[in-house]
Design a protein around this motif. Structure first.
Motif, mmCIF file in Angstrom:
data_model
loop_
_atom_site.group_PDB
_atom_site.id
_atom_site.type_symbol
_atom_site.label_atom_id
_atom_site.label_comp_id
_atom_site.label_asym_id
_atom_site.label_seq_id
_atom_site.Cartn_x
_atom_site.Cartn_y
_atom_site.Cartn_z
ATOM 1 N N THR A 327 2.913 -19.969 3.564
ATOM 2 C CA THR A 327 3.805 -19.517 2.495
ATOM 3 C C THR A 327 4.750 -18.407 2.935
ATOM 4 O O THR A 327 5.708 -18.105 2.234
ATOM 5 N N LYS A 328 4.489 -17.789 4.091
ATOM 6 C CA LYS A 328 5.383 -16.714 4.538
ATOM 7 C C LYS A 328 6.456 -17.201 5.510
ATOM 8 O O LYS A 328 7.198 -16.398 6.071
ATOM 9 N N ARG A 329 6.553 -18.505 5.673
ATOM 10 C CA ARG A 329 7.581 -19.048 6.547
ATOM 11 C C ARG A 329 8.963 -18.893 5.924
ATOM 12 O O ARG A 329 9.155 -19.165 4.747
ATOM 13 N N ILE A 330 9.909 -18.480 6.750
ATOM 14 C CA ILE A 330 11.274 -18.234 6.301
ATOM 15 C C ILE A 330 12.215 -19.194 7.014
ATOM 16 O O ILE A 330 12.113 -19.384 8.227
ATOM 17 N N SER A 331 13.132 -19.794 6.278
ATOM 18 C CA SER A 331 14.116 -20.693 6.892
ATOM 19 C C SER A 331 15.203 -19.881 7.580
ATOM 20 O O SER A 331 15.273 -18.659 7.464
ATOM 21 N N GLY A 332 16.079 -20.584 8.298
ATOM 22 C CA GLY A 332 17.182 -19.911 8.967
ATOM 23 C C GLY A 332 18.115 -19.221 7.995
ATOM 24 O O GLY A 332 18.830 -18.285 8.363
ATOM 25 N N ASN A 333 18.130 -19.676 6.738
ATOM 26 C CA ASN A 333 18.978 -19.051 5.700
ATOM 27 C C ASN A 333 18.274 -17.916 4.975
ATOM 28 O O ASN A 333 18.794 -17.405 3.983
ATOM 29 N N GLY A 334 17.071 -17.560 5.448
ATOM 30 C CA GLY A 334 16.350 -16.441 4.830
ATOM 31 C C GLY A 334 15.644 -16.806 3.548
ATOM 32 O O GLY A 334 15.396 -15.936 2.702
ATOM 33 N N VAL A 335 15.291 -18.086 3.375
ATOM 34 C CA VAL A 335 14.611 -18.553 2.160
ATOM 35 C C VAL A 335 13.149 -18.874 2.487
ATOM 36 O O VAL A 335 12.885 -19.580 3.463
ATOM 37 N N PRO A 336 12.192 -18.379 1.679
ATOM 38 C CA PRO A 336 10.782 -18.745 1.883
ATOM 39 C C PRO A 336 10.549 -20.165 1.370
ATOM 40 O O PRO A 336 10.054 -20.379 0.260
ATOM 41 N N THR A 337 10.916 -21.154 2.191
ATOM 42 C CA THR A 337 10.982 -22.538 1.744
ATOM 43 C C THR A 337 9.647 -23.078 1.246
ATOM 44 O O THR A 337 9.590 -23.753 0.210
ATOM 45 N N VAL A 338 8.573 -22.805 1.970
ATOM 46 C CA VAL A 338 7.272 -23.333 1.570
ATOM 47 C C VAL A 338 6.846 -22.739 0.229
ATOM 48 O O VAL A 338 6.321 -23.444 -0.641
ATOM 49 N N ALA A 339 7.102 -21.449 0.031
ATOM 50 C CA ALA A 339 6.751 -20.801 -1.237
ATOM 51 C C ALA A 339 7.553 -21.403 -2.385
ATOM 52 O O ALA A 339 7.024 -21.604 -3.492
ATOM 53 N N VAL A 340 8.827 -21.714 -2.138
ATOM 54 C CA VAL A 340 9.656 -22.340 -3.171
ATOM 55 C C VAL A 340 9.129 -23.729 -3.498
ATOM 56 O O VAL A 340 8.983 -24.099 -4.673
ATOM 57 N N VAL A 341 8.821 -24.519 -2.460
ATOM 58 C CA VAL A 341 8.348 -25.891 -2.667
ATOM 59 C C VAL A 341 7.016 -25.907 -3.406
ATOM 60 O O VAL A 341 6.829 -26.677 -4.365
ATOM 61 N N LEU A 342 6.079 -25.064 -2.994
ATOM 62 C CA LEU A 342 4.765 -25.044 -3.638
ATOM 63 C C LEU A 342 4.866 -24.596 -5.089
ATOM 64 O O LEU A 342 4.197 -25.149 -5.973
ATOM 65 N N SER A 343 5.697 -23.607 -5.363
ATOM 66 C CA SER A 343 5.872 -23.138 -6.740
ATOM 67 C C SER A 343 6.520 -24.216 -7.592
ATOM 68 O O SER A 343 6.154 -24.410 -8.763
ATOM 69 N N THR A 344 7.484 -24.949 -7.006
ATOM 70 C CA THR A 344 8.133 -26.036 -7.736
ATOM 71 C C THR A 344 7.156 -27.169 -8.019
ATOM 72 O O THR A 344 7.124 -27.723 -9.130
#
Length: 469
Positions: A327-344
């Motif tokens: 969940t602490k992984r950050i994309s190149g654009n500075g977005v915590p993508t896994v946290a966004v996906v799991l919350s969605t």
């Protein structure tokens, strides 16, 4: 540099502009609860609901001041969860962080369903569930691309809500003074007619606080978002100072106009909503369509904020080793993508449960959030009490301080405990309070089980709270 090294160097970016943060702080105050939910509050307490809103607004103002003190000293995407871990103990930060995430991933489908129902009424050939999934999918996609998209959406959402409220206040004020040409009502006689100013007793005023407090929940989002902007300390300070004016203008003035122009016991008030009923009484053309559009914007804004705050809280928990390490992984654009996906996905799960088991399982899950707002406020107050005392002992100079410390802090703590006790002793709120207590107890138990068996969900030792970016 390897891809693993690049990932470790990534962090949340300063993608939000000053005006976006300002509007996010406004959007956090204005929700669909003002446009629709306020009608139930008025029906429960009568004109005295103004006192309930004033009491709740004062409580939120003081809580935001305390949170602002801590956030200016240490801007952090984990906000009060991080501060609770530092001030009270890791168990408190873990518990309140997961409670907050739980609250928002359940609110996301609530808002999606509300927005979908409006769209389904406009386009009946399209099923409501499809609208709900399209709205959620669209917002999730925009959040995954860049935090700038979240900021842009929230800016325009907030602007529409502000313009709508200011227009309502302008129309309502002219009607009160008898200037509005289409009005069937004028003056403020409804404030004391139909049973007086406090028709249902002072107990109903306290009960009104329990209804209205959830309308204000979300003001704390600005302390989470501030980390993703330049000069976050100044943004937090400014937004916190403006809370009092926003509460006074958006809530107290607009609710005053509602109860002045419409009898508090008008049956239509609870069926169509407070703002729509006033516009109908004033014969404003297209009142229902206008309010539906504003409500659709409000629920979409709330859903957008919910995805953002839930993902950032989950990201912060991951950074501290209190959630899955992924969940602490950050994309190149500075977005915590896994946290966004799991919350969605959690939000999608709520929608699916609601459509397959309408009014049953999801209603039960939603009831578990009944007292979470008060628990968050209580934790903020206790954290500020302990961190401020520590700062005073160490001689630390704070740039932004809570007023009249520690007396006002203790007053807030006592008030929240009183309200929680009232909820527990009152039949109307006991069920939700006990469910919230049950979920809280479960999360605390999970924390101590992890500690007892030395299981670190993130797969590494938690980093010190003071070092979390």
């Amino acid at each position: 540099m390897t891809s693993l090294q690049q990932e470790k160097k990534r962090s949340l970016q300063h993608g939000l502009t000053s005006r976006q943060v300002s509007m996010i702080s406004i959007a956090g105050i204005i929700g669909a609860g003002l446009f629709i939910g306020s009608s139930n509050a008025i029906a429960s307490a009568g004109p005295a609901i103004l006192i309930s809103y004033a009491m709740t607004g004062l409580l939120v103002l003081l809580v935001m001041r305390m949170l602002g003190e801590m956030a200016v000293a240490n801007p952090n995407s984990g906000s009060f969860s991080t501060y609770a871990g530092e001030a009270i103990g890791p168990w408190a930060g873990f518990t309140i962080g997961w409670l907050y995430w739980w609250f928002w991933v359940l609110i996301i489908p609530v808002e999606a369903i509300a927005g979908a129902d409006i769209l389904h009424a406009w386009f009946p050939s399209v099923p409501s569930w499809l609208f709900a999934f399209l709205i959620m999918g669209g917002l999730a996609g925009s959040n995954l691309v860049s935090v700038k998209n979240f900021g842009a959406f929230e800016f325009w959402f907030a602007l529409i809500k502000v313009v709508a409220i200011l227009a309502f206040i302008a129309i309502g004020t002219t009607a009160v003074f008898g200037v509005w040409p289409l009005a069937e009502a004028s003056g403020v006689s409804h404030l004391w007619a139909n049973g007086g100013f406090v028709p249902n007793g002072w107990g109903a005023v306290l009960g009104g606080v329990l209804i209205t407090i959830f309308s204000f929940f979300g003001a704390e989002v600005v302390t989470i978002a501030a980390e993703e902007t330049s000069n976050p300390k100044e943004k937090i300070r400014r937004s916190t100072n403006l809370v009092v004016y926003r509460i006074a203008l958006f809530y107290l003035v607009s609710i005053f106009l509602v109860i002045s122009l419409v009898p508090w016991n008008d049956p239509s008030l609870t069926t169509v909503g407070s703002f729509q009923r006033v516009l109908e009484v004033l014969n404003v053309p297209g009142a229902k369509l206008v309010v539906d559009i504003v409500v659709l914007v409000s629920v979409t804004s709330c859903m957008n904020s919910g995805m953002y705050t839930a993902s950032r809280m989950l990201y912060s928990l991951g950074v501290r080793g209190e959630a899955l390490g992924v969940t602490k992984r950050i994309s190149g654009n500075g977005v915590p993508t896994v946290a966004v996906v799991l919350s969605t996905f959690a939000g999608f799960g709520g929608c699916i449960v609601n459509y397959f088991f309408p009014g049953k399982v999801f209603g039960f899950l939603l009831s578990t959030t009944g007292a979470i707002a008060l628990l968050v406020y209580l934790v903020i107050a206790i954290s500020q009490l302990r961190m401020r005392a520590r700062a005073d002992r160490d001689g630390t100079v704070l740039d932004f301080k809570m007023w009249m410390f520690p007396w006002l802090t203790w007053l807030v703590i006592g008030t929240i405990l009183t309200v929680l006790g009232y909820m527990l002793l009152t039949d109307a709120y006991r069920y939700e309070t006990l469910l919230t207590a049950g979920v809280t107890g479960f999360i605390v138990m999970v924390y101590f089980i992890r500690q007892r068996f030395g299981q670190n969900v993130a797969g590494h030792n938690s980093v010190p709270v003071s070092r979390v970016a």
